[in-house]
Design a protein around this motif. Structure first.
Motif, short mmCIF file in Angstrom:
data_model
loop_
_atom_site.label_atom_id
_atom_site.label_comp_id
_atom_site.label_asym_id
_atom_site.label_seq_id
_atom_site.Cartn_x
_atom_site.Cartn_y
_atom_site.Cartn_z
N GLU A 62 -1.95 -12.63 2.82
CA GLU A 62 -1.94 -12.98 1.41
C GLU A 62 -2.15 -14.47 1.20
N LEU A 63 -1.64 -15.28 2.10
CA LEU A 63 -1.84 -16.72 2.03
C LEU A 63 -3.33 -17.05 2.03
N VAL A 64 -4.08 -16.37 2.86
CA VAL A 64 -5.53 -16.59 2.93
C VAL A 64 -6.23 -15.95 1.73
N ALA A 65 -5.91 -14.70 1.44
CA ALA A 65 -6.58 -13.97 0.36
C ALA A 65 -6.41 -14.66 -0.98
N ASP A 66 -5.27 -15.26 -1.18
CA ASP A 66 -4.97 -15.87 -2.46
C ASP A 66 -5.69 -17.20 -2.69
N LYS A 67 -6.33 -17.71 -1.67
CA LYS A 67 -7.05 -18.98 -1.81
C LYS A 67 -8.54 -18.77 -2.12
N VAL A 68 -9.00 -17.53 -2.08
CA VAL A 68 -10.42 -17.23 -2.28
C VAL A 68 -10.64 -16.82 -3.73
N PRO A 69 -11.35 -17.65 -4.51
CA PRO A 69 -11.59 -17.30 -5.91
C PRO A 69 -12.26 -15.93 -6.04
N ALA A 70 -11.87 -15.20 -7.04
CA ALA A 70 -12.33 -13.85 -7.35
C ALA A 70 -11.68 -12.81 -6.43
N PHE A 71 -11.65 -13.06 -5.11
CA PHE A 71 -10.99 -12.11 -4.22
C PHE A 71 -9.49 -12.06 -4.53
N ASP A 72 -8.92 -13.20 -4.94
CA ASP A 72 -7.50 -13.23 -5.26
C ASP A 72 -7.18 -12.29 -6.43
N SER A 73 -8.07 -12.18 -7.39
CA SER A 73 -7.84 -11.27 -8.51
C SER A 73 -7.97 -9.81 -8.07
N LEU A 74 -8.89 -9.54 -7.16
CA LEU A 74 -9.01 -8.20 -6.60
C LEU A 74 -7.74 -7.85 -5.82
N TRP A 75 -7.26 -8.80 -5.04
CA TRP A 75 -6.02 -8.63 -4.28
C TRP A 75 -4.86 -8.35 -5.24
N ASP A 76 -4.76 -9.14 -6.32
CA ASP A 76 -3.69 -8.93 -7.29
C ASP A 76 -3.77 -7.55 -7.94
N SER A 77 -4.98 -7.08 -8.20
CA SER A 77 -5.11 -5.76 -8.83
C SER A 77 -4.58 -4.67 -7.91
N PHE A 78 -4.86 -4.75 -6.62
CA PHE A 78 -4.30 -3.77 -5.68
C PHE A 78 -2.79 -3.94 -5.54
N GLN A 79 -2.33 -5.18 -5.55
CA GLN A 79 -0.91 -5.46 -5.36
C GLN A 79 -0.06 -4.98 -6.54
N THR A 80 -0.67 -4.72 -7.68
CA THR A 80 0.08 -4.20 -8.82
C THR A 80 0.85 -2.95 -8.42
N PHE A 81 0.24 -2.12 -7.59
CA PHE A 81 0.85 -0.85 -7.20
C PHE A 81 1.84 -1.00 -6.05
N ILE A 82 1.95 -2.19 -5.51
CA ILE A 82 2.88 -2.44 -4.41
C ILE A 82 4.01 -3.36 -4.85
N ARG A 83 3.67 -4.49 -5.49
CA ARG A 83 4.68 -5.49 -5.85
C ARG A 83 5.74 -4.94 -6.80
N ILE A 84 5.30 -4.23 -7.83
CA ILE A 84 6.26 -3.81 -8.87
C ILE A 84 7.28 -2.82 -8.33
N PRO A 85 6.85 -1.73 -7.66
CA PRO A 85 7.88 -0.83 -7.11
C PRO A 85 8.73 -1.50 -6.03
N ALA A 86 8.10 -2.35 -5.20
CA ALA A 86 8.87 -3.03 -4.15
C ALA A 86 9.89 -3.99 -4.76
N GLY A 87 9.49 -4.72 -5.80
CA GLY A 87 10.43 -5.61 -6.48
C GLY A 87 11.59 -4.85 -7.09
N ALA A 88 11.30 -3.69 -7.67
CA ALA A 88 12.36 -2.85 -8.25
C ALA A 88 13.32 -2.38 -7.16
N LEU A 89 12.78 -1.96 -6.02
CA LEU A 89 13.63 -1.50 -4.92
C LEU A 89 14.47 -2.64 -4.35
N LEU A 90 13.86 -3.81 -4.16
CA LEU A 90 14.63 -4.95 -3.66
C LEU A 90 15.76 -5.31 -4.61
N ALA A 91 15.47 -5.30 -5.91
CA ALA A 91 16.50 -5.61 -6.90
C ALA A 91 17.63 -4.58 -6.85
#
Length: 193
Positions: A62-91
């Motif tokens: 993610e450190l690398v992916a997030d530094k690449v313009p445009a790819f970072d937004s693609l990465w974020d779109s996929f991460q929507t389905f991972i970050r939100i449920p994972a954040g809820a579980l961690l909380a």
């Protein structure tokens, strides 16, 4: 852990997951393993070497992916389905051994915090990607990593200060999301004409 520390841990893990999920899981595991962070029994799995290795590898990706313009937004779109449920579980799991109603409530609130943080981040990065130069993208990416590190430090050092800063952040994130939604409405409204 007292109630304020528990709430700060729950909200902090949820908030930081919206920015850098894998980094948060990795740091929480390493810090707990080294004795610098107290995790409830329900989150001790984060200290397992396999979890630390997987989250560390994904944090590096993610450190690398997030530094690449445009790819970072693609990465974020996929991460929507991972970050939100994972954040809820961690909380939820950060609440430890309490009444199940508290765990469910923490998961609901934590998921909302993660979602708000994630959508403010992803929307802001989408707007930044409209810039032709890559420096603003890199600056935003390093800023997000700094916010996660600073936020986790504040969560551990002074839970009340962290919760106050989190409230300010969530108000600002709500404003950013509102403005971005207005921009999208205007953009798609013009194209429909």
């Amino acid at each position: 852990m007292d109630l304020v520390q528990t709430v700060a841990l729950s909200a902090g893990l949820a908030w930081a997951s919206g920015l850098r999920l894998y980094l948060v899981v990795f740091l929480a595991g390493v810090l707990a393993h080294l004795g610098y962070m107290h995790l409830p029994e329900s989150l001790h799995v984060l200290t397992h070497p396999l979890v630390m290795a997987a989250s560390g590898g994904m944090a590096l990706a993610e450190l690398v992916a997030d530094k690449v313009p445009a790819f970072d937004s693609l990465w974020d779109s996929f991460q929507t389905f991972i970050r939100i449920p994972a954040g809820a579980l961690l909380a939820a799991f950060a609440m430890g051994d309490v009444d199940p109603a508290w765990i469910v409530a923490a998961g609901l609130v934590g998921g909302t915090i993660t979602a708000g943080t994630h959508f403010a981040k992803a929307g802001s990065r989408l707007a930044i990607n409209a810039s032709p130069e890559p420096f603003s993208n890199w600056l935003a990416s390093f800023g997000e990593e700094g916010m996660v590190l600073g936020g986790l430090w504040a969560m551990l050092a002074s839970p009340m200060v962290f919760l106050g800063l989190l409230a300010v952040f969530l108000i600002l994130a709500g404003y950013v999301i509102y403005r971005l939604a207005g921009l999208l409405r205007r953009l798609f409204g013009r194209k429909a004409l």
